[in-house]
Design a protein around this motif. Structure first.
Motif, PDB file in Angstrom:
ATOM      1  N   ILE A   1      35.618  36.475  51.155  1.00  0.00           N
ATOM      2  CA  ILE A   1      36.175  37.686  50.536  1.00  0.00           C
ATOM      3  C   ILE A   1      35.295  38.062  49.353  1.00  0.00           C
ATOM      4  O   ILE A   1      35.176  37.311  48.384  1.00  0.00           O
TER       5      ILE A   1
ATOM      6  N   ASP B   1      35.798  43.527  48.320  1.00  0.00           N
ATOM      7  CA  ASP B   1      37.121  43.340  48.925  1.00  0.00           C
ATOM      8  C   ASP B   1      38.194  43.216  47.842  1.00  0.00           C
ATOM      9  O   ASP B   1      39.288  43.784  47.966  1.00  0.00           O
ATOM     10  N   VAL B   2      37.885  42.463  46.788  1.00  0.00           N
ATOM     11  CA  VAL B   2      38.840  42.285  45.686  1.00  0.00           C
ATOM     12  C   VAL B   2      39.129  43.632  45.020  1.00  0.00           C
ATOM     13  O   VAL B   2      40.282  43.950  44.705  1.00  0.00           O
TER      14      VAL B   2
ATOM     15  N   ALA C   1      39.527  29.934  52.576  1.00  0.00           N
ATOM     16  CA  ALA C   1      38.906  31.135  52.010  1.00  0.00           C
ATOM     17  C   ALA C   1      37.907  30.775  50.921  1.00  0.00           C
ATOM     18  O   ALA C   1      38.106  29.831  50.148  1.00  0.00           O
TER      19      ALA C   1
ATOM     20  N   ILE D   1      36.216  33.019  47.922  1.00  0.00           N
ATOM     21  CA  ILE D   1      36.534  34.304  47.305  1.00  0.00           C
ATOM     22  C   ILE D   1      35.656  34.539  46.084  1.00  0.00           C
ATOM     23  O   ILE D   1      35.420  33.606  45.299  1.00  0.00           O
ATOM     24  N   ASP D   2      35.189  35.759  45.913  1.00  0.00           N
ATOM     25  CA  ASP D   2      34.472  36.103  44.689  1.00  0.00           C
ATOM     26  C   ASP D   2      35.305  35.721  43.477  1.00  0.00           C
ATOM     27  O   ASP D   2      36.501  36.035  43.404  1.00  0.00           O
TER      28      ASP D   2
ATOM     29  N   CYS E   1      37.337  38.470  39.651  1.00  0.00           N
ATOM     30  CA  CYS E   1      38.664  37.894  39.494  1.00  0.00           C
ATOM     31  C   CYS E   1      38.819  37.214  38.131  1.00  0.00           C
ATOM     32  O   CYS E   1      39.891  37.264  37.526  1.00  0.00           O
TER      33      CYS E   1
ATOM     34  N   ALA F   1      43.763  33.745  43.722  1.00  0.00           N
ATOM     35  CA  ALA F   1      43.034  33.494  44.966  1.00  0.00           C
ATOM     36  C   ALA F   1      43.964  33.542  46.171  1.00  0.00           C
ATOM     37  O   ALA F   1      43.639  34.143  47.207  1.00  0.00           O
TER      38      ALA F   1
ATOM     39  N   ILE G   1      45.074  37.155  46.784  1.00  0.00           N
ATOM     40  CA  ILE G   1      43.940  37.900  47.341  1.00  0.00           C
ATOM     41  C   ILE G   1      43.761  37.556  48.817  1.00  0.00           C
ATOM     42  O   ILE G   1      43.539  38.439  49.659  1.00  0.00           O
ATOM     43  N   TYR G   2      43.865  36.273  49.140  1.00  0.00           N
ATOM     44  CA  TYR G   2      43.735  35.846  50.530  1.00  0.00           C
ATOM     45  C   TYR G   2      44.824  36.479  51.402  1.00  0.00           C
ATOM     46  O   TYR G   2      44.539  37.008  52.493  1.00  0.00           O
TER      47      TYR G   2
ATOM     48  N   ALA H   1      44.122  40.138  51.806  1.00  0.00           N
ATOM     49  CA  ALA H   1      42.970  40.337  52.694  1.00  0.00           C
ATOM     50  C   ALA H   1      43.383  40.183  54.153  1.00  0.00           C
ATOM     51  O   ALA H   1      42.893  40.919  55.033  1.00  0.00           O
TER      52      ALA H   1
ATOM     53  N   GLY I   1      37.519  41.089  54.465  1.00  0.00           N
ATOM     54  CA  GLY I   1      36.824  39.821  54.491  1.00  0.00           C
ATOM     55  C   GLY I   1      36.185  39.541  55.840  1.00  0.00           C
ATOM     56  O   GLY I   1      36.372  40.288  56.812  1.00  0.00           O
TER      57      GLY I   1
END
Length: 344
Positions: free
Chosen positions: A9, A13-14, A107, A109-110, A114, A314, A317-318, A321, A327
């Motif tokens: 991700i 995406d975030v 996942a 994730i950036d 974040c 996180a 966000i997952y 997504a 993602g």
């Protein structure tokens, strides 16, 4: 062998997930604290690898588990204050999320955007309880990405803000701050203070220091009654600022006391004790301690950064997504057993 896959991700995406959903950012922070209050959080110590004590260039490993969500994760975040001088971001990171039934990763994730969102959101949640009753003027020491995120989220939380002053080590950075934010906050008067830190914070309702300076730039005599001071970084204010405060509130004092922040230094030098800390933020959220009680109080909020909040971000966000089909899925290990002959 079951395939091991995870979702990658990105920062974009975030951005898509949080676009026009700013209140969700604050909700995630409050939800994380409630999980912590309810005992749903496993919070190991943060590991900080400091490569240079004078600059505080470092990489932090911040793990946490959310039992109620059945996930565990960590944020791997670099904080390099020296990057600012060469025009590079001083904070970058990634977050790894795993489920705790099999322990498989789910996942990657950036963590750069974040981290900026989480740090500013925690300060803003604190401001909901600790800011004066009327917030019109804000002042910033530091004009980088973290200061800008704080400014935007504070404006969302307090639409009454009409004046913003900013001071930084470079006047060009102040100009960039003003130019960028004035385009999206047209009802706010922005004032660049040309490196005059006292001018930036005088007669303000909320002060934010986000400069990674490792120097006492904020002076106590510049702070007026009724002000909320949001301390974001390391050592950015003189000791007299904390000594002047009516209340010192932390995101978590135990996590802060052995770090290199201002009040951590004071604690190590015997100038501040556990009894001088009024409350942790979770105590105020759950109502066991009062927040601001009048508009005369000077309140010092110290934010060190707590990994369970990052992991709550996180996880959310997952989930978002997954719902929004964002993602990219990556297979780390397939169905086949290891072909050991390749090592011969």
């Amino acid at each position: 062998m079951k395939p091991i896959t995870l979702k990658v991700i990105t920062l974009e995406d975030v951005e898509t997930i949080f676009k026009n959903r700013t209140d969700m950012i604050f909700d995630i922070v409050i939800d994380a604290f409630k999980k912590y209050i309810n005992g749903d959080v496993l919070l190991p110590d943060k590991i900080s690898q400091i490569f240079d004590n004078s600059t505080q260039n470092r990489i932090n490993c911040m793990p946490a588990t959310l039992f109620s969500e059945a996930v565990s994760g960590l944020k791997w975040v670099s904080v390099f204050p020296t990057n600012a001088a060469v025009g590079e971001p001083n904070v970058t990171g990634v977050m790894l999320l795993s489920e705790i039934k099999t322990g498989f990763p789910i996942a990657l994730i950036d963590g750069t955007l974040c981290t900026k969102i989480r740090t500013a959101a925690v300060g803003c949640v604190a401001a909901k309880y600790l800011a004066p009753s009327k917030v019109k003027k804000v002042g910033f020491i530091g004009a980088g990405e973290e200061a800008r995120m704080h400014c935007v989220l504070l404006k969302h939380l307090f639409p009454t803000i009409n004046t913003c002053r900013v001071a930084s080590r470079k006047h060009s950075t102040e100009i960039d701050f003003v130019n960028e934010l004035s385009r999206c906050m047209k009802d706010v008067s922005f004032i660049d203070c040309e490196g005059d830190y006292s001018k930036a914070v005088e007669d303000t309702d909320i002060i934010v220091t986000a400069i990674s300076a490792q120097a006492p730039l904020l002076k106590a005599n510049a702070i007026n009654k009724g002000c909320l001071y949001i301390h974001v970084g390391g050592w950015e204010d003189e000791y007299a600022v904390a000594q002047k405060a009516s209340k010192i509130v932390c995101d978590d004092w135990e996590a802060s006391k052995h770090r290199t922040q201002t009040i951590s230094r004071m604690y190590k030098e015997g100038l501040l004790t556990d009894d001088d800390i009024y409350a942790n933020l979770n105590e105020i959220i759950q109502g066991s301690k009062l927040g601001r009680e009048n508009d005369e109080e000077i309140i010092y909020f110290n934010s060190v950064g707590l990994s369970f909040i990052d992991i709550n971000f996180a996880n959310e966000i997952y989930k978002q997504a997954q719902e929004m089909h964002l993602g990219r899925m990556v297979t780390l290990a397939g169905l086949n057993d290891t072909d050991y002959s390749i090592f011969l």
